[in-house]
Scaffold this active site. Structure first.
Site, PDB file in Angstrom:
ATOM      1  CG  LEU A  77      -2.075  -1.096   1.453  1.00  0.00           C
ATOM      2  CD1 LEU A  77      -2.762  -0.904   2.838  1.00  0.00           C
ATOM      3  CD2 LEU A  77      -2.954  -1.168   0.180  1.00  0.00           C
ATOM      4  CG  ASP A  78       0.418   4.499  -2.979  1.00  0.00           C
ATOM      5  OD1 ASP A  78       1.141   3.626  -3.442  1.00  0.00           O
ATOM      6  OD2 ASP A  78      -0.655   4.900  -3.468  1.00  0.00           O
ATOM      7  CE  LYS A  79       5.473   8.936   4.704  1.00  0.00           C
ATOM      8  NZ  LYS A  79       6.608   9.795   4.656  1.00  0.00           N
TER       9      LYS A  79
END
Length: 296
Positions: free
Chosen positions: A132-134
């Site tokens: 997942l993105d940050k």
């Protein structure tokens, strides 16, 4: 590359012991470098048992290896067995080390929490099957064994794992929509992705409106493909960017600067037993707080 030179100031100490404190790496690594000829004493190859003499010239030269260290990182474990775990990643946490950032990632936290993690993928991503993105929070599957990792990777490639997200987006969306547009590297900005028809891959995103506000919509999202930044790129493409996504969206008067995007449901078959599993995460406080406002 590490290149250092020492004049030995201690007498009658094994060279591997002497260098432990100097190089801040363990003795087994030092022994390996000695055996490979990366550590020379007075311009000569020696053995790890060489006893130092005051005035010895020690030359060290080796490729710096990345050492992943366990760290106590705050995340929730939703499910765990001997092969897999399902965890909830908080917002503002990078999934794996990279680009000079080798600490304070989810991987460091996994190493702290779990005794075993798969290790047949990228050496900087033990246990990581997908990411997942940050600034995207929510559910992730972690592989604890190599067998589980390989099966999960295959299932992701074959779109057998169903991921559902929720997002707050700008504007009033349709009740339901399918975005079927290819995504590739943005030729104007190589750090971004874009809907583009050359050097791209097919990408399909489905969404459904849950609730409508004056200026925003709360939607659920299913992705049938797993392209980098897919949800954010697709929603921006249809003029409903994720609130707080300053890369693909807009600044807002609420000073929200991290995307309101959360992976809240996972459905998949257990990679070893074949059992159908379904997990649902809590709605994050940032969603609850924003959606309770009277001015949206």
């Amino acid at each position: 590359m590490v290149k250092v030179n020492y004049v030995c100031e201690s007498d009658n100490i094994r060279i591997d012991r002497y260098l432990v404190e100097k190089l801040n790496i363990n003795r087994s690594q030092i022994k390996k470098y000695i055996d490979f000829g990366n550590i020379l004493i007075n311009n000569s190859v020696v053995k790890a048992g060489y006893m130092t003499k005051i005035g010895d010239i020690i030359d060290v030269s080796y490729e710096d290896e990345i050492l992943l260290l366990p760290e106590e990182i705050d995340f929730k474990i939703i499910y765990e067995d001997e092969h897999i775990a399902v965890i909830s990643k908080p917002q503002n946490l990078v999934v794996h080390p990279g680009s000079g950032n080798y600490n304070h990632t989810l991987v460091n936290g996994l190493l702290f929490k779990f005794k075993n993690l798969s290790n047949c993928g990228d050496k900087l991503r033990p246990g990581i099957v997908h990411r997942l993105d940050k600034d995207t929070s929510g559910l992730m599957i972690i592989a604890k064994t190599n067998l589980a990792y390989l099966k999960l990777v295959k299932d992701f490639k074959e779109s057998k794992i169903r991921k559902t997200y929720i997002a707050v987006v700008e504007g009033k969306t349709d009740e339901f929509g399918i975005i079927n547009e290819p995504i590739g590297r943005d030729p104007k900005n190589r750090k971004k992705m874009a809907v583009i028809y050359e050097n791209s891959k097919n990408a399909i995103t489905e969404y459904k409106k849950i609730r409508e506000f004056n200026n925003f919509s709360l939607i659920s999202i299913n992705i049938l493909t797993g392209r980098t930044h897919q949800i954010r790129v697709h929603l921006s493409y249809i003029k409903h960017p994720v609130l707080g996504d300053l890369t693909y969206g807009n600044k807002n008067k609420y000073k929200i600067d991290k995307q309101m995007l959360h992976a809240y449901r996972l459905k998949f078959n257990h990679p070893i037993t074949g059992e159908e599993l379904s997990f649902e995460d809590d709605i994050p406080n940032r969603f609850v707080k924003f959606l309770s406002r009277k001015d949206i």
